[in-house]
Design an enzyme around this catalytic site. Structure first.
Site, PDB file in Angstrom:
ATOM      1  N   THR A   1       1.241  -4.356   4.464  1.00 16.42           N
ATOM      2  CA  THR A   1       1.048  -4.442   5.872  1.00 16.42           C
ATOM      3  C   THR A   1       0.293  -6.040   6.098  1.00 16.42           C
ATOM      4  OG1 THR A   1      -1.055  -3.366   5.807  1.00 16.42           O
ATOM      5  CG2 THR A   1       0.931  -2.224   6.687  1.00 16.42           C
ATOM      6  N   ASP A   2      -0.459  -6.556   4.978  1.00 15.52           N
ATOM      7  CA  ASP A   2      -1.183  -7.671   5.088  1.00 15.52           C
ATOM      8  C   ASP A   2      -0.230  -8.782   5.735  1.00 15.52           C
ATOM      9  OD1 ASP A   2      -3.211  -6.812   4.026  1.00 15.52           O
ATOM     10  OD2 ASP A   2      -3.141  -7.693   2.153  1.00 15.52           O
TER      11      ASP A   2
ATOM     12  N   THR B   1       0.714  -1.141   0.045  1.00 12.93           N
ATOM     13  CA  THR B   1       0.001   0.068  -0.187  1.00 12.93           C
ATOM     14  C   THR B   1       0.891   1.251  -0.115  1.00 12.93           C
ATOM     15  OG1 THR B   1      -1.882  -0.987   1.098  1.00 12.93           O
ATOM     16  CG2 THR B   1      -1.746   1.469   1.316  1.00 12.93           C
TER      17      THR B   1
END
Length: 329
Positions: free
Chosen positions: A87-88, A13
């Site tokens: 960040t996943d 992201t």
């Protein structure tokens, strides 16, 4: 003398912009472009080399990507390393890097919850904070750290706890290691014991399954694991409990492969001798499972994968999991 920082950008992201055909955002920005959007870098006594390593969403990173990254980090001459990614998977990738990194140079992983096109995008502040931590001598010897929202977390216990909040990262078992205060890293504890594992360059990663125990499950999914995995992590209920329907399959699997027992609750440790009914923690340990202590199931899976890939013996696996699952800074 200026601190030398290597920044490896992996996508995520933090590096996303709208696609050419409209619709949702996609990872397109290079490491240099990320740095160009960070205010305050000129005020730091650092030299930064940006390396455009991958441009992938966090969910598409692989074990091989991370091993290649660990090798590249080992080959670079820097005082600190910053990794930007989606960040996943940070709670998993950071722990994998922590296990593979045997040096004292600090590794700092960060990212963003809001992409650069959004109001209040958090990427620039997180990158600045990550660089400040990586350049701080107090970060040396602490392995891989996750820096987000001015908090410093240990890779071995950090968790993504919210799907959209910019304060998503937390460490339920022990809290943050420290904070950014006026641009300086302030650690709340001394460096603790680290677990590291050396891999042969040509070793193919072994497959470890993760099965979560749920209400009313008949355990059939466990039987599907038998011929398709080299190891298993059971995310058990509470302090290490599973339905009785799991017992035959788990007993058979524990006789064929390492099976780790972790808690699905997200905080706290599995127990070893409090409950004694069929499917309790003591019953499962007697059947050959190994307690993962405070390790979250995601971390336990990463650790078991690396240990099996390294060719660790059963005794070495038990001893290492015991150390990794103990409380430490």
């Amino acid at each position: 003398m200026s601190a030398r920082i290597a920044l490896f950008s992996l996508g995520g992201t933090i590096a996303m912009t709208p696609g050419a055909q409209g619709g949702g955002v996609q990872p397109t920005l290079t490491g240099e472009q990320l740095l160009a959007g960070v205010p305050g870098l000129a005020d730091l006594d650092v030299e930064i080399e940006a390396r455009d390593f991958r441009r992938l969403p966090g969910a598409s990173l692989s074990f091989d990507d991370l091993r290649s990254l660990a090798n590249a980090i080992g080959d670079c001459d820097a005082d600190g390393v910053v990794i930007t990614q989606g960040t996943d998977t940070i709670e998993e990738t950071a722990y994998l890097l922590d296990l593979l990194h045997t040096g004292r140079t600090p590794l700092v992983v960060t990212g963003a919850m809001r992409n650069p096109t959004m109001a209040g995008a958090d990427g620039p502040a997180n990158v600045l904070a990550a660089i400040e931590v990586a350049a701080d001598p107090a970060a040396h010897g602490r392995g891989c750290l996750v820096v987000f929202a001015d908090e410093i977390h240990a890779a071995c216990r950090v968790r993504k706890t919210h799907s959209t909040s910019v304060a998503t990262f937390a460490s339920p078992n022990g809290g943050a290691l420290g904070h950014l205060v006026e641009g300086r890293a302030r650690f709340l504890s001394a460096p603790g014991e680290r677990v590291t594992v050396r891999l042969a360059p040509e070793a193919g990663f072994r497959r470890v399954a993760l099965v979560t125990a749920t209400l009313g499950d008949d355990g059939e999914i466990l039987r599907a694991v038998a011929d398709r995995a080299d190891g298993l992590v059971v995310a058990a209920m509470g302090v290490g409990h599973v339905p009785e329907s799991y017992l035959d399959a788990l007993t058979e699997l524990a006789g064929r492969m390492p099976v780790l027992l972790a808690s699905r609750t997200g905080a706290g440790s599995v127990l070893s001798r409090t409950y004694g009914y069929p499917g309790s923690e003591s019953d499962l340990l007697a059947r050959g499972l190994t307690g993962a202590g405070f390790l979250h199931p995601y971390k336990a899976r990463i650790l078991l994968t690396v240990l099996l890939t390294a060719g660790a013996s059963w005794d070495e696996i038990v001893e290492t999991v015991s150390r990794a699952g103990a409380v430490r800074a």
